[in-house]
Write an enzyme that holds these catalytic residues in place. Structure first.
Site, mmCIF file in Angstrom:
data_model
loop_
_atom_site.group_PDB
_atom_site.id
_atom_site.type_symbol
_atom_site.label_atom_id
_atom_site.label_comp_id
_atom_site.label_asym_id
_atom_site.label_seq_id
_atom_site.Cartn_x
_atom_site.Cartn_y
_atom_site.Cartn_z
ATOM 1 C CD GLU A 20 42.766 -0.775 -83.430
ATOM 2 O OE1 GLU A 20 43.804 -0.208 -83.854
ATOM 3 O OE2 GLU A 20 41.813 -0.158 -82.946
ATOM 4 C CD GLU A 45 56.388 2.173 -81.154
ATOM 5 O OE1 GLU A 45 56.417 3.418 -81.292
ATOM 6 O OE2 GLU A 45 55.455 1.575 -80.616
ATOM 7 C CG ASP A 68 49.799 3.901 -83.291
ATOM 8 O OD1 ASP A 68 48.707 3.683 -83.858
ATOM 9 O OD2 ASP A 68 50.279 3.147 -82.431
HETATM 10 C C1 GLA Z 1 49.524 -0.356 -82.210
HETATM 11 C C2 GLA Z 1 50.521 -0.141 -83.350
HETATM 12 C C3 GLA Z 1 49.819 0.280 -84.644
HETATM 13 C C4 GLA Z 1 48.648 -0.628 -84.973
HETATM 14 C C5 GLA Z 1 47.771 -0.871 -83.749
HETATM 15 C C6 GLA Z 1 46.717 -1.904 -83.999
HETATM 16 O O1 GLA Z 1 48.930 0.852 -81.845
HETATM 17 O O2 GLA Z 1 51.464 0.824 -83.008
HETATM 18 O O3 GLA Z 1 50.738 0.335 -85.703
HETATM 19 O O4 GLA Z 1 49.093 -1.842 -85.517
HETATM 20 O O5 GLA Z 1 48.511 -1.271 -82.616
HETATM 21 O O6 GLA Z 1 45.827 -1.472 -84.975
#
Ligand code: GLA
Length: 382
Positions: free
Chosen positions: A35, A161, A173
């Site tokens: 994460e 985004e 994501d």
């Molecule tokens: C969000 C962001 C991702 C990633 C997560 C944390 O979901 O969109 O790119 O950084 O947080 O892991």
């Protein structure tokens, strides 16, 4: 994927625009571990799930575009030569941002209509936003024969985004949502943007999500702040990204860094290592080690990286009290959303009940429990 969802957007599209749409399903994602490592060019371990966004999309002859968010009962009309971020800053910017980013590549998109609806609650930390972005770019690529590869498309979604929504997200994501493989999690190297699929069979254990049903404000600015801290420390270290740093490297600049920022960089370096260890544990079918790494990830996210919240910490504490839960942690950007739990199949329901009751008692609100299937990425629905 919910057939009901697909039918709903299809019916609404036909009712509104009197023609048959192209149907796209784009999934949300979970993340086993790794994460806040993606924008540090490190490793992550996500998987696409069977929940996400269904979109019905078709070319339009009306001289403008129309987008309908069916679950919000909200409609916008826009003209392709006048795109700009909407100040309200809600769902519109994901759609407008994708179109604007395609245009920035000097690719011409024609007018289109889109109706979409999702079955991931916003703020669940399961990336309904990447699912929406990917559904739009995938649908437009197909409709207008834009010739974009999946890699091109996820970079467009990510830029949307950054530039229209204002969150400087990494690539996890959009990647997981686009490239998901049924029954697999993807061990993704965010530097090369290539992944290795890992077939997930936890035998007598399974993954379970518990949604806190909270999303604390400030999460976007806190996210961007964390990214800026990581980048400034990698600059100080003279490296491209924290992925290239060891704890010993960080130790050398300790005096030059504010203590709370030192902790954040330390978390990012350690989490990247944990993600590699987790891949090995899954390969060895060593669920105890995997579970321990997942708990350690939460500890770092909460105490060092400071992106958790009381509700998430409480649910992880509930998991720790139950010996049938091998690991639990907050998932996604943080400040709310879900925990991901690795729990014995026979005990999952009992744990969910106990945790839900305790949560209700403590916060006077309900949490929600989800079981998800690991699924294929963004695709056309025939
Ligand atoms: C969000 C962001 C991702 C990633 C997560 C944390 O979901 O969109 O790119 O950084 O947080 O892991």
């Amino acid at each position: 994927m919910s057939t009901k969802l697909i039918n709903e957007v299809k019916i609404k599209f036909i009712e509104t625009f009197n023609e048959a749409p192209l149907l796209v399903f784009s999934p949300g994602r979970i993340n086993l571990i790794g994460e806040h490592t993606d924008y540090n060019e490190g490793f992550v371990f996500p998987a696409a799930v069977d929940k996400g966004i269904a979109a019905a999309i078709q070319k339009s002859n009306s001289g403008h575009c129309t987008a309908i968010a069916l679950d919000l009962d909200s409609t916008i009309e826009f003209e392709l030569d006048k795109l700009k971020p909407s100040p309200e800053g809600s769902w519109e910017n994901y759609v407008l941002g994708v179109v604007a980013e395609i245009q920035k590549k000097n690719i011409v998109v024609g007018n289109f209509n889109i109706v979409f609806k999702g079955d991931i609650p916003g703020g669940a930390g399961m990336s309904s936003s990447a699912a929406l972005e990917n559904s739009v770019v995938f649908g437009l690529n197909e409709l207008f024969d834009l010739g974009l590869t999946k890699h091109d498309m996820i970079l467009i979604s990510q830029k949307a985004e950054h530039n229209y929504v204002g969150v400087k997200c990494g690539i996890m994501d959009q990647y997981a949502s686009m490239f998901g493989v049924e029954n697999n999690a993807l061990h993704l190297d965010c530097r090369t943007v290539e992944s290795k699929p890992f077939e997930i069979n936890f035998k007598d254990h399974q993954l379970m999500l518990i949604n806190t049903n909270v999303k604390h404000s400030l999460s976007d600015s806190a996210y961007n702040d964390r990214r800026a801290v990581c980048e400034s420390i990698s600059d100080l270290l003279g490296i491209k990204a924290l992925r290239d740093a060891t704890e010993a490297d960080l130790e050398k600049v300790k005096d030059k860094v504010a203590p709370e920022n030192y902790q954040k960089a330390l978390y990012a370096i350690q989490e990247n290592k944990r993600t590699l260890k987790a891949a090995k544990a899954i390969e060895d079918a060593d669920l105890d080690t995997l579970g321990t790494l997942i708990y350690q990830s939460h500890e770092g996210l909460s105490n060092k990286y400071k992106v958790s919240c009381d509700e998430l910490d409480f649910l992880v504490e509930q998991a720790k009290k139950n010996k049938h839960v091998l690991g639990a942690r907050m998932m996604g950007g943080g400040f709310g959303g879900c925990t991901i739990n690795l729990v014995a199949k026979t005990e999952a329901k009992a744990f969910a009940d106990v945790a839900s009751q305790a949560y209700k008692k403590k916060f006077d609100k309900d949490c929600s429990v989800y079981f998800v299937k690991l699924s294929n990425g963004t695709h056309i629905v025939k």
